[in-house]
Design a protein around this motif. Structure first.
Motif, PDB file in Angstrom:
ATOM      1  N   ALA A  67       0.747  -1.011   0.401  1.00 17.19           N
ATOM      2  CA  ALA A  67       0.191   0.135  -0.592  1.00 17.19           C
ATOM      3  C   ALA A  67       0.946   0.929   0.273  1.00 17.19           C
ATOM      4  O   ALA A  67       0.111   2.154  -0.419  1.00 17.19           O
ATOM      5  CB  ALA A  67      -1.190  -0.033   1.019  1.00 17.19           C
ATOM      6  N   ASP A 105       2.689   1.752  -3.541  1.00 12.95           N
ATOM      7  CA  ASP A 105       1.566   2.413  -4.831  1.00 12.95           C
ATOM      8  C   ASP A 105       2.175   2.107  -6.356  1.00 12.95           C
ATOM      9  O   ASP A 105       1.910   2.901  -7.124  1.00 12.95           O
ATOM     10  CB  ASP A 105       1.137   3.498  -4.552  1.00 12.95           C
ATOM     11  CG  ASP A 105       0.027   3.688  -5.515  1.00 12.95           C
ATOM     12  OD1 ASP A 105      -0.749   3.688  -5.975  1.00 12.95           O
ATOM     13  OD2 ASP A 105      -0.002   5.353  -5.960  1.00 12.95           O
ATOM     14  N   ASP A 106       2.975   0.692  -6.126  1.00 14.85           N
ATOM     15  CA  ASP A 106       3.222   0.582  -7.633  1.00 14.85           C
ATOM     16  C   ASP A 106       3.750  -0.486  -7.864  1.00 14.85           C
ATOM     17  O   ASP A 106       4.484  -1.718  -7.573  1.00 14.85           O
ATOM     18  CB  ASP A 106       4.993   1.331  -7.723  1.00 14.85           C
ATOM     19  CG  ASP A 106       5.424   1.333  -9.371  1.00 14.85           C
ATOM     20  OD1 ASP A 106       5.335   0.296 -10.301  1.00 14.85           O
ATOM     21  OD2 ASP A 106       6.940   2.079  -9.676  1.00 14.85           O
TER      22      ASP A 106
END
Length: 61
Positions: free
Chosen positions: A42, A45-46
């Motif tokens: 989380a 984010d990739d």
């Protein structure tokens, strides 16, 4: 590519993880690791970086 971090930082992280895994106990080790992985993902984010990390973790098991 997984970024290189100093050995002392890696050792401290390893100690922290080992203590947390021991605290979770054998019956909840997999659940703890899954929750930890999702919490860290989380922050990334990739998904490409996540995929690289997953592949590195699976290598040479």
């Amino acid at each position: 590519m997984i970024p290189q971090i100093p050995v002392t930082t890696l050792e401290a992280a390893s100690d922290l993880l080992a203590e947390a895994i021991d605290s979770a106990g054998p019956e909840k080790e997999a659940l703890f690791l899954a929750k930890l992985a999702l919490a860290l993902a989380a922050h990334l984010d990739d998904n490409a970086v996540l995929g690289t990390a997953v592949a590195a973790a699976l290598a040479d098991l």
